[in-house]
Design an enzyme around this catalytic site. Structure first.
Site, PDB file in Angstrom:
ATOM      1  N   GLY A 129      66.447  -5.326  93.179  1.00  0.00           N
ATOM      2  CA  GLY A 129      65.094  -5.755  92.832  1.00  0.00           C
ATOM      3  C   GLY A 129      64.110  -5.857  93.971  1.00  0.00           C
ATOM      4  N   PRO A 181      70.895  -2.939  95.426  1.00  0.00           N
ATOM      5  CG  PRO A 181      70.769  -2.432  97.718  1.00  0.00           C
ATOM      6  CD  PRO A 181      71.671  -3.051  96.690  1.00  0.00           C
ATOM      7  NE  ARG A 189      57.876   3.436  89.758  1.00  0.00           N
ATOM      8  CZ  ARG A 189      56.834   2.802  90.261  1.00  0.00           C
ATOM      9  NH1 ARG A 189      55.856   3.480  90.859  1.00  0.00           N
ATOM     10  NH2 ARG A 189      56.752   1.493  90.190  1.00  0.00           N
ATOM     11  CE1 TYR A 218      58.275   0.915  84.060  1.00  0.00           C
ATOM     12  CE2 TYR A 218      58.160   2.209  86.067  1.00  0.00           C
ATOM     13  CZ  TYR A 218      58.890   1.671  85.026  1.00  0.00           C
ATOM     14  OH  TYR A 218      60.239   1.893  84.984  1.00  0.00           O
ATOM     15  CB  CYS A 263      49.101  18.606  75.939  1.00  0.00           C
ATOM     16  SG  CYS A 263      48.912  20.279  76.529  1.00  0.00           S
ATOM     17  CE1 TYR A 272      65.134   2.966  88.704  1.00  0.00           C
ATOM     18  CE2 TYR A 272      63.876   1.971  90.491  1.00  0.00           C
ATOM     19  CZ  TYR A 272      64.993   1.995  89.685  1.00  0.00           C
ATOM     20  OH  TYR A 272      65.974   1.047  89.849  1.00  0.00           O
TER      21      TYR A 272
HETATM   22  C1  LIG Z   1      68.049  -1.087  87.965  1.00  0.00           C
HETATM   23  C2  LIG Z   1      69.065  -2.054  88.374  1.00  0.00           C
HETATM   24  C3  LIG Z   1      69.252  -2.360  89.726  1.00  0.00           C
HETATM   25  C4  LIG Z   1      68.386  -1.798  90.817  1.00  0.00           C
HETATM   26  O1  LIG Z   1      67.105  -2.348  90.779  1.00  0.00           O
HETATM   27  P1  LIG Z   1      66.045  -2.003  91.918  1.00  0.00           P
HETATM   28  O2  LIG Z   1      64.833  -2.731  91.518  1.00  0.00           O
HETATM   29  O3  LIG Z   1      65.847  -0.525  91.893  1.00  0.00           O
HETATM   30  O4  LIG Z   1      66.596  -2.483  93.212  1.00  0.00           O
HETATM   31  C5  LIG Z   1      70.269  -3.221  90.051  1.00  0.00           C
HETATM   32  N1  LIG Z   1      71.069  -3.773  89.104  1.00  0.00           N
HETATM   33  C6  LIG Z   1      70.909  -3.502  87.797  1.00  0.00           C
HETATM   34  C7  LIG Z   1      71.811  -4.126  86.807  1.00  0.00           C
HETATM   35  C8  LIG Z   1      69.908  -2.639  87.382  1.00  0.00           C
HETATM   36  O5  LIG Z   1      69.737  -2.377  86.083  1.00  0.00           O
END
Ligand SMILES: *Cc1c(COP(=O)(O)O)cnc(C)c1O
Length: 414
Positions: A237, A273, A311, A315, A342, A370
């Site tokens: 995350g 990560p 993206r 988003y 399109c 992504y």
């Molecule tokens: C997508 C995901 C991640 C990675 O998230 P990032 O924001 O790309 O670091 C880690 N664990 C799980 C369970 C995920 O679904």
């Protein structure tokens, strides 16, 4: 005219000439630096020896990228049997794989058990039963973690927020203890750990640290009733830089409040990560096809589109877009940077002040995560080539698809 922009030692216009556009370009040095920043931070907090960094494959599953991380000793966080096959094809070690996801099929559970993965991150009571049954049929015991949902708000985009009560992910915090008891009573499961992942593109570590705190309380409560966990998986995350004026946190700063809470513990640690290991290491190279001035908006139609980089459409995400050759003194115009698909939602950037001519090359920055991973063939557009640079060397790591390949699996009626 200034000289063309480079990635490591390679001028990007030469990549466009050799491999065409649109083309994803990654820097091996940047991938390595991102991984080492994570590792050095774990080292600085004295937890490296009991840590496993599992790159979240879904961020960018190209074999060459997986191989770069495998060579650095990474594990992998997968969300499908397909990703497991990729990890193994790229030289990854099954014993360092964790398997996340809310809807693993029985075939995927079997495949992962046979490969001997490190742990299943289980997300429901039914999955515990299914995994127990599949493991029993194979005469094996499945290593499990429960993905708990600590109900903290990561304050990120709703589509990439995963740890709220309303999310489909994980098991409710209140239900976790009874589910651990259930798991402990199933003969073909071995309880290994606990997992949480609250969201993506987090710039502030406070919500993740708060989630860890809640998880630790649960770990201690479980230990008090005899369910002792070997590892704590804090998910992924960590955010990256998408706008030059909003730089991402450094791994050292982001991880500090999380690791401070874990340093005094004895459990092994797992990290997942994704974006932060690849996002800033890649860009999407595209060429301006058509300039189309309008009464209200000026459009620059480029040869990359939402099918290549979803993206912005999905988003409303911002990516900096810069010219490969900076026309230093030319007059800038405000453009909508759009693709040929399109859909009115097919844009890469709104209101960008650029001095452009048809044929110019642009780089859409921070596109390593992504990006290609979410690319599609919408509008029967072959997916882009992918290239990795390493010093002065360029490696083609995925050739451009051909149109013939796009319908090769289809059949006419008899
Ligand atoms: C997508 C995901 C991640 C990675 O998230 P990032 O924001 O790309 O670091 C880690 N664990 C799980 C369970 C995920 O679904």
């Amino acid at each position: 005219m200034s000289s063309p922009m480079k990635l490591e030692g390679v001028a990007l216009d030469t990549i466009a000439e050799r491999f065409g556009t649109p083309c994803y370009v990654y820097s091996r040095a940047a991938l390595t630096a991102a991984f080492l920043a994570y590792r050095d931070t774990l080292q600085a907090h004295g937890v490296l020896a009991r840590s496993l960094v599992c790159y979240a494959v879904k961020a960018n599953p190209n074999l060459a990228i997986l191989n770069v991380f495998a060579r650095l000793g990474a594990g992998f966080d997968i969300v499908s049997g397909g990703e497991l096959a990729r990890v193994l094809a790229a030289g990854g070690d099954a014993a360092k794989v964790v398997f996340s996801g809310v809807g693993k099929s029985r075939a995927e559970l079997r495949q992962a058990l046979e490969a001997g993965i490190h742990c299943f991150n289980v997300e429901s009571a039914s999955e515990l039963d299914q995994l127990n049954a599949v493991a029993g049929a194979l005469g094996r015991r499945a290593p499990v973690s429960l993905r708990v949902n600590p109900d903290v708000d990561p304050k990120t985009h709703p589509y990439i927020s995963t740890g709220l009560k309303s999310a489909k992910f994980g098991v409710a915090f209140e239900d976790a203890r009874s589910l651990y008891r259930k798991a402990a009573g199933l003969p073909n499961l071995v309880i290994k750990g606990i997992d949480c992942h609250i969201g993506s593109q987090l710039r502030d570590p406070a919500p993740a640290a708060e989630a860890v705190e809640k998880v630790l309380e649960l770990v201690d409560a479980l230990a008090a009733e005899g369910i002792v966990l070997e590892h704590i998986d804090v998910g992924g995350g960590m955010g990256i830089t998408y706008r030059s004026d909003e730089p991402a946190p450094h791994a050292a700063d982001y991880l500090a409040p999380i690791l401070e809470r874990l340093a005094a513990r004895s459990e092994k640690l797992v990290f997942e990560p994704g974006r932060s290991l690849v996002g800033n290491a890649g860009l999407l190279l595209t060429r301006v096809e058509v300039l189309k001035p309008g009464a209200e908006k000026n459009f620059a139609v480029v040869d990359a589109a939402m099918n290549d980089l979803m993206r912005p459409a999905l988003y409303d995400a911002w990516h900096d877009i810069v010219p490969i050759v900076d026309a230093q003194h030319a007059v800038k115009t405000t453009y909508e940077i759009v693709g040929p698909v399109c859909e009115s939602g097919d844009f890469l950037g709104h209101d960008r002040a650029l001095a452009l001519k048809e044929g110019d090359l642009l780089a859409v920055l921070s596109a390593g995560a992504y990006g290609m991973a979410m690319a599609s063939n919408y509008n029967t557009r072959p997916r882009a080539a992918e290239v990795m640079v390493e010093g002065d060397t360029t490696h083609l790591i995925r050739r451009r698809e051909t149109v013939a390949e796009l319908f090769a699996a289809e059949s006419l009626l008899p």
